[in-house]
Design an enzyme around this catalytic site. Structure first.
Site, short mmCIF file in Angstrom:
data_model
loop_
_atom_site.label_atom_id
_atom_site.label_comp_id
_atom_site.label_asym_id
_atom_site.label_seq_id
_atom_site.Cartn_x
_atom_site.Cartn_y
_atom_site.Cartn_z
N ASP A 9 51.76 37.08 57.69
CA ASP A 9 52.00 37.08 59.21
C ASP A 9 52.25 38.16 59.73
OD1 ASP A 9 53.13 35.51 61.58
OD2 ASP A 9 54.84 36.18 60.95
N ASP A 11 53.91 39.26 63.50
CA ASP A 11 55.40 39.52 64.21
C ASP A 11 56.41 39.11 63.54
OD1 ASP A 11 54.55 39.52 67.53
OD2 ASP A 11 52.99 38.47 65.96
N ASP A 171 57.73 34.65 57.92
CA ASP A 171 59.10 34.86 58.24
C ASP A 171 59.76 33.57 58.78
OD1 ASP A 171 57.60 35.00 60.77
OD2 ASP A 171 59.13 36.09 61.40
#
Length: 224
Positions: A9, A11, A171
């Site tokens: 991922d 961000d 995240d």
């Protein structure tokens, strides 16, 4: 399993982007005469794309936002953010070293993000991570995106890697869901953007820093 690809991922996983997203959101809300959420609140709103970020910022203050106006605001936000996606953003500590180490092992690296393609590529170039990444699949290049497993499947196909030989690193619940939907093992970072605790997301491993990534991957690939 013999690991051939790691997909990240963007961000909250590779790059701390919240300060830039918060800055552009603040500009937008100021133009609209609305209150600006604090940075720590915006961090919990990130993860489903800028359109959802805008919608959540309006919901946070009880303001109404129709679909047509949302599209107008999203277009403004996207243009402003794409122009300068890395005024304040930086890779998390240990990210460049971890990417170099993985590439040295012959592992192909990709990004699967709900952020649109153009700002994703510009951001990765600006923070110096682009040279280490083989594939970037933004949230606007396919008819689907995370948590739909097809988003990760397309990224792995571009990397030439089978799901059984890949690991997803993210995240949020979206990252765990996209991995689970494709039968891919998943590592979650504890410092990213999620409204739920990282250790409650159901990943195979949780790491507290990128210095823990390679040991976590080694543990996953040697376990039954």
């Amino acid at each position: 399993m013999s690991l051939s690809a790691v997909v990240f991922d963007l961000d909250g996983t590779l790059v701390e982007t919240a300060p830039d997203l918060h800055a552009v959101l603040a500009e937008l809300l100021e133009r609209e005469g609305l209150r600006i959420p604090p940075l720590h609140t915006v961090r919990s709103m990130i993860g489903d794309g800028a359109k959802m970020l805008i919608r959540r910022a309006y919901e946070w203050q009880g303001a109404e936002l129709g679909p047509d106006r949302l599209e107008e605001l999203y277009a403004w936000f996207l243009a402003r953010y794409t122009a300068e996606p890395a005024r304040f953003s930086l890779p998390y500590e240990g990210v460049p070293a971890a990417l170099r180490a993985l590439r040295a092992r012959g592992i192909r690296l990709g990004v699967c993000t709900n952020k649109p393609q153009a700002p994703s590529e510009r951001l990765l170039e600006a923070v110096g991570l682009a040279p280490w990444l083989d594939v970037v699949t933004g949230g606007d290049v396919l008819p689907i995106r995370k948590p739909d497993p097809g988003h990760l499947a397309a990224t792995l196909e571009a990397l030439g890697a089978a799901p059984s030989r890949a690991v997803m690193v993210g995240d949020s619940a979206n990252d765990v869901a996209v991995a689970r939907g494709l039968g891919v093992k998943c590592v979650v970072v504890s410092f990213g953007y999620t409204s739920r605790p990282a250790r409650a997301l159901g990943a195979d491993r949780v790491i507290d820093g990128f210095h823990e990534l390679l040991p976590a991957l080694d543990a996953l690939t040697t376990s039954p």
